[in-house]
Design an enzyme around this catalytic site. Sequence first.
Site, PDB file in Angstrom:
ATOM      1  N   CYS A  29       0.805  -1.228   0.000  1.00  0.00           N
ATOM      2  CA  CYS A  29       0.000   0.000   0.000  1.00  0.00           C
ATOM      3  C   CYS A  29       0.834   1.272   0.000  1.00  0.00           C
ATOM      4  O   CYS A  29       0.289   2.366  -0.144  1.00  0.00           O
ATOM      5  CB  CYS A  29      -0.937  -0.006   1.200  1.00  0.00           C
ATOM      6  SG  CYS A  29      -1.965  -1.486   1.275  1.00  0.00           S
ATOM      7  N   HIS A  38      -9.258   2.582  -2.090  1.00  0.00           N
ATOM      8  CA  HIS A  38      -7.827   2.278  -1.972  1.00  0.00           C
ATOM      9  C   HIS A  38      -7.344   1.345  -3.076  1.00  0.00           C
ATOM     10  O   HIS A  38      -7.219   0.143  -2.878  1.00  0.00           O
ATOM     11  CB  HIS A  38      -7.578   1.668  -0.589  1.00  0.00           C
ATOM     12  CG  HIS A  38      -6.184   1.216  -0.348  1.00  0.00           C
ATOM     13  ND1 HIS A  38      -5.071   1.912  -0.796  1.00  0.00           N
ATOM     14  CD2 HIS A  38      -5.703   0.121   0.318  1.00  0.00           C
ATOM     15  CE1 HIS A  38      -3.978   1.263  -0.415  1.00  0.00           C
ATOM     16  NE2 HIS A  38      -4.331   0.179   0.249  1.00  0.00           N
ATOM     17  N   CYS A  92       0.406   2.572   6.348  1.00  0.00           N
ATOM     18  CA  CYS A  92       0.804   1.205   6.676  1.00  0.00           C
ATOM     19  C   CYS A  92       0.838   0.414   5.376  1.00  0.00           C
ATOM     20  O   CYS A  92       0.324   0.857   4.351  1.00  0.00           O
ATOM     21  CB  CYS A  92      -0.193   0.575   7.645  1.00  0.00           C
ATOM     22  SG  CYS A  92      -1.877   0.489   6.977  1.00  0.00           S
TER      23      CYS A  92
END
EC number: 2.3.1.16
Length: 436
Positions: free
Chosen positions: A99, A392, A422
Amino acid sequence: MTRLQNLTTRQGERIAVVSGLRTPFARQATAFNGVPALDMGKMVVNEMLQELDFDPKLIEQVVFGQVVQMPEAPNIAREIVLGTGMHIGTDAYSVTRACATSFQAAANVAESIISGTIDIGIAGGADSSSVLPIGVSKKLAATLLALSKARTMSKRLKLLSTLSVKDLMPVPPAVAEYSTGISMGQTAEQMAKSHGITRQEQDALAYRSHTLAAKAWKDGLIRGEVMTAFPEPYGQWIDKDNNIREDSTLESYAKLRPAFDRKFGTVTAANSTPLTDGAAAILLMREGRAKELGLKPLGYIRSYAFSAIGVEQDMLMGPSYATPMALDRAGISLSDLTLIDMHEAFAAQTLANVKMFGSKKFAQENLGRSQAIGEIDMDKFNVLGGSLAYGHPFAATGARMITQTLRELQRRGGGFALNTACAAGGLGAAMILEAE
């Protein structure tokens, strides 16, 4: 104490973020259904350059990322170069840091500029949760390989006879950590339980994120950083994120059942990010080169840091480890920031990190620091909403955050801002941005 990071060229020029653009972010199997990440990547890079009226031949490097990679196009960066009119000799390579992928891409381009290797580069990422690399079982893969070498029909039939119906079943991409088998959602549940994050707190953060994102769109604050996309087969268009709940109520969040621990859990689909399709890119260059070209930067990269921790517990606590390093490298403290934008993978993960920022005990036991990172002022935190609302697309989120933060920083008269995220594998990223 981490050393100061000097993100300037030998001539003292800063790393300028000149432009940033993204596609609308769309929930899985909606507006971008059937559109590969590569196509979205080409789409956003091409549009960004056209909006700037920027000669693509001036781009010297492209660093792009894709988390859910397609075997037929393993180097998305190079394919973007070939599909957007850039010079054939443009350097291009792909990165992946889960990510935090486009933060890594931005850092790599920045390092190339600092070294003097290039003056201008593009960083970004794209991911599709709708076009996935569906695999086959190990038994079927081995059998297919053996079939390609079998010379007689009898040998081929014998090989095929060893397969069961189970062997023929498709294998979707894994959603869990390779080393532990633990999924992101299960980790979010663990963090909620370990750090006392209640269901009510998680739902409240999700509601806040959607409410602020809806207002940001309504007030026209996001429009300039999101392109209108016409995905194939060109029968429809999308110009706005389609995950944002514009008229939700806090009470509606409480109605959903837990998704990962049905009996005792607090993490739901409403307080987690959905699977999302999208792409985002930023244009980086040497400060002096931007002036030569008559381009006004959105802002500058002041510092960055990446962290890695264990994956068995608190795997998504990366922001609490990477942020103090980035702050130290920038020579500032949390209180010096005008804005803080933290990736909201899950409300539970976000709130656990917020809690650890203010924990002296955490700082002493895990960071080797005598004092806490600092209490987060929620008036500075995710002021336009976050990933819970926007969605996302894994590799694209960092570039979205950089562009969105710098534009908001400019509206507020400049200053410093933190972007932090994160990432799977116990990874974390933090980047300090500045605008004038």
